[in-house]
Design a protein around this motif. Structure first.
Motif, mmCIF file in Angstrom:
data_model
loop_
_atom_site.group_PDB
_atom_site.id
_atom_site.type_symbol
_atom_site.label_atom_id
_atom_site.label_comp_id
_atom_site.label_asym_id
_atom_site.label_seq_id
_atom_site.Cartn_x
_atom_site.Cartn_y
_atom_site.Cartn_z
ATOM 1 N N GLY A 38 0.638 -1.433 0.357
ATOM 2 C CA GLY A 38 0.091 -0.046 -0.211
ATOM 3 C C GLY A 38 0.716 0.921 0.012
ATOM 4 N N SER A 39 1.290 1.636 1.224
ATOM 5 C CA SER A 39 1.941 2.360 1.058
ATOM 6 C C SER A 39 3.359 2.816 1.535
ATOM 7 C CB SER A 39 1.098 4.398 2.188
ATOM 8 O OG SER A 39 1.467 3.476 3.496
ATOM 9 N N SER A 40 3.852 1.664 2.097
ATOM 10 C CA SER A 40 5.177 1.608 2.738
ATOM 11 C C SER A 40 6.149 1.554 1.629
ATOM 12 C CB SER A 40 5.304 0.277 2.980
ATOM 13 O OG SER A 40 6.072 -0.042 3.762
ATOM 14 N N GLU A 41 7.212 2.901 1.853
ATOM 15 C CA GLU A 41 8.414 2.615 1.374
ATOM 16 C C GLU A 41 9.767 2.294 1.576
ATOM 17 O OE1 GLU A 41 8.109 6.860 0.436
ATOM 18 O OE2 GLU A 41 6.272 6.712 -0.797
ATOM 19 N N ILE A 42 10.332 1.710 0.524
ATOM 20 C CA ILE A 42 11.924 1.301 0.793
ATOM 21 C C ILE A 42 12.803 2.192 0.457
ATOM 22 C CG2 ILE A 42 13.174 -0.472 0.520
ATOM 23 C CD1 ILE A 42 11.014 -2.738 0.075
ATOM 24 N N PRO A 43 13.793 3.381 0.799
ATOM 25 C CA PRO A 43 14.768 3.213 0.662
ATOM 26 C C PRO A 43 15.506 2.732 -0.005
ATOM 27 C CG PRO A 43 14.441 3.997 2.627
ATOM 28 C CD PRO A 43 13.458 2.924 2.378
ATOM 29 N N ILE A 44 16.310 3.074 -1.588
ATOM 30 C CA ILE A 44 16.553 2.027 -2.725
ATOM 31 C C ILE A 44 17.922 3.320 -2.989
ATOM 32 C CG2 ILE A 44 15.480 0.151 -2.687
ATOM 33 C CD1 ILE A 44 15.215 0.561 -5.224
ATOM 34 N N TYR A 45 19.449 2.851 -3.385
ATOM 35 C CA TYR A 45 20.171 4.254 -4.359
ATOM 36 C C TYR A 45 20.823 3.391 -5.193
ATOM 37 C CZ TYR A 45 19.582 6.705 0.383
ATOM 38 O OH TYR A 45 19.911 6.983 0.545
ATOM 39 N N THR A 46 20.971 3.789 -6.285
ATOM 40 C CA THR A 46 21.686 3.861 -6.718
ATOM 41 C C THR A 46 23.366 4.654 -7.527
ATOM 42 O OG1 THR A 46 20.666 5.129 -8.208
ATOM 43 C CG2 THR A 46 19.746 2.883 -8.609
ATOM 44 N N TYR A 68 15.595 -1.398 -15.084
ATOM 45 C CA TYR A 68 15.811 -2.499 -14.060
ATOM 46 C C TYR A 68 14.329 -2.180 -13.956
ATOM 47 C CZ TYR A 68 20.244 -2.515 -12.937
ATOM 48 O OH TYR A 68 22.120 -2.048 -12.716
ATOM 49 N N THR A 69 13.961 -3.677 -14.096
ATOM 50 C CA THR A 69 12.829 -4.156 -14.016
ATOM 51 C C THR A 69 12.132 -4.198 -12.295
ATOM 52 O OG1 THR A 69 13.199 -6.238 -13.689
ATOM 53 C CG2 THR A 69 12.101 -5.577 -15.818
ATOM 54 N N ILE A 70 11.361 -4.047 -11.509
ATOM 55 C CA ILE A 70 11.117 -4.963 -10.197
ATOM 56 C C ILE A 70 11.706 -5.770 -9.961
ATOM 57 C CG2 ILE A 70 9.368 -5.610 -8.680
ATOM 58 C CD1 ILE A 70 9.118 -2.322 -9.305
ATOM 59 N N GLU A 71 12.215 -7.145 -10.773
ATOM 60 C CA GLU A 71 12.539 -8.181 -10.649
ATOM 61 C C GLU A 71 14.289 -8.394 -10.555
ATOM 62 O OE1 GLU A 71 13.023 -10.969 -13.443
ATOM 63 O OE2 GLU A 71 11.840 -11.364 -12.834
ATOM 64 N N ASP A 72 15.027 -7.374 -11.299
ATOM 65 C CA ASP A 72 16.389 -6.631 -11.876
ATOM 66 C C ASP A 72 16.732 -6.108 -10.140
ATOM 67 O OD1 ASP A 72 16.444 -7.658 -14.294
ATOM 68 O OD2 ASP A 72 15.960 -6.320 -15.093
ATOM 69 N N VAL A 73 15.770 -4.867 -9.354
ATOM 70 C CA VAL A 73 15.905 -4.771 -8.275
ATOM 71 C C VAL A 73 15.879 -5.147 -7.219
ATOM 72 C CG1 VAL A 73 14.958 -2.889 -6.910
ATOM 73 C CG2 VAL A 73 15.152 -2.262 -9.285
ATOM 74 N N MET A 74 14.854 -6.308 -7.365
ATOM 75 C CA MET A 74 14.569 -7.449 -6.364
ATOM 76 C C MET A 74 15.839 -8.818 -5.962
ATOM 77 S SD MET A 74 11.991 -6.010 -4.361
ATOM 78 C CE MET A 74 12.377 -7.605 -3.126
ATOM 79 N N LYS A 75 16.264 -8.633 -7.213
ATOM 80 C CA LYS A 75 17.580 -10.061 -7.611
ATOM 81 C C LYS A 75 18.861 -8.601 -6.361
ATOM 82 C CE LYS A 75 16.362 -12.184 -11.382
ATOM 83 N NZ LYS A 75 17.489 -12.690 -12.634
ATOM 84 N N ARG A 76 18.829 -7.469 -6.928
ATOM 85 C CA ARG A 76 20.611 -6.541 -6.394
ATOM 86 C C ARG A 76 20.047 -6.842 -4.880
ATOM 87 N NH1 ARG A 76 19.760 -6.403 -11.493
ATOM 88 N NH2 ARG A 76 21.516 -6.245 -12.956
ATOM 89 N N LEU A 77 19.095 -6.415 -4.372
ATOM 90 C CA LEU A 77 18.733 -6.288 -2.746
ATOM 91 C C LEU A 77 19.034 -7.637 -1.961
ATOM 92 C CD1 LEU A 77 15.597 -4.134 -3.384
ATOM 93 C CD2 LEU A 77 17.814 -3.625 -2.702
ATOM 94 N N LEU A 78 18.225 -8.520 -3.241
ATOM 95 C CA LEU A 78 18.609 -10.274 -2.609
ATOM 96 C C LEU A 78 19.924 -10.152 -2.630
ATOM 97 C CD1 LEU A 78 15.661 -11.809 -3.411
ATOM 98 C CD2 LEU A 78 16.720 -12.102 -1.373
ATOM 99 N N PHE A 79 20.995 -10.200 -3.492
ATOM 100 C CA PHE A 79 22.112 -10.566 -3.197
ATOM 101 C C PHE A 79 23.131 -10.060 -2.323
ATOM 102 C CE2 PHE A 79 26.846 -8.345 -3.924
ATOM 103 C CZ PHE A 79 27.200 -9.679 -3.899
#
Length: 187
Positions: A38-46, A68-79
């Motif tokens: 819903g309204s939750s945000e996760i700060p990410i950086y490039t 990047y797709t959402i999938e690409d971003v999630m892969k990098r965060l999981l890394f």
């Protein structure tokens, strides 16, 4: 790697909010918001242009992250959830389909984050696999490894589940599975 979460940036590189704010202000990193639910945000950086200059990168493409797709971003965060267990290992760029590589005792370990099908990894293993190939693989479920079973037992591979990474096990031995000499997958 391309994207890192704010908590990961702080935890892995021991950066306080002042240091992160300074890096943003000087365009070494760029802040983005990943909306969750819903309204939750996760700060990410490039990486910003000045960050690329500080790292002396030969090739830097402005706004690279827009592809990047959402999938690409999630892969990098999981890394980076995985990298938390190996902060002393040197982080290296990796060929596709890997997210990054780690250098351990002069051995390169390619890291693959499985989201969706693994046809890109299957292709790589079929045509470019080498006898000494080392691999870390992160998957949501062991059931997703079925299509890779003809290759994985023959490789030096460590497999981690997303859930174990997100729950932040105390030691890295608690997150990995591997194939034993009988070809069985064991923790």
């Amino acid at each position: 790697v391309g994207v890192i979460g704010e908590k990961q940036l702080s935890r892995l590189f021991s950066l306080g909010s002042r240091e992160i704010d300074n890096m943003k202000r000087t365009f070494k990193i760029m802040k983005h918001k990943l909306k969750r639910g819903g309204s939750s945000e996760i700060p990410i950086y490039t990486l910003g242009i000045r960050g690329a200059m500080a790292l002396k990168l030969d090739a830097y493409e402005s706004n690279y992250w827009t592809t990047y797709t959402i999938e690409d971003v999630m892969k990098r965060l999981l890394f980076f959830q995985l990298y938390h267990y190996f902060p002393k290992l040197k982080l290296l760029p990796a060929p596709s389909p890997f997210i990054a590589s780690l250098l351990s005792n002069d051995n390169i370990i390619n890291v693959y984050i499985m989201k969706g099908d693994a046809h890109d990894l299957l292709h790589y293993l079929k045509w470019e696999s080498k006898a000494n190939h080392r691999l870390m693989l992160v998957t949501e479920s062991m059931n997703h490894l079925v299509e890779l079973e003809m290759f994985l037992p023959k490789l030096k591979v460590r497999i981690a589940l997303e859930e174990d990474l997100m729950n932040q096990a105390e030691v890295k031995e608690d997150i990995f599975y591997f194939y034993n000499e009988e070809g069985e997958l064991v923790r």
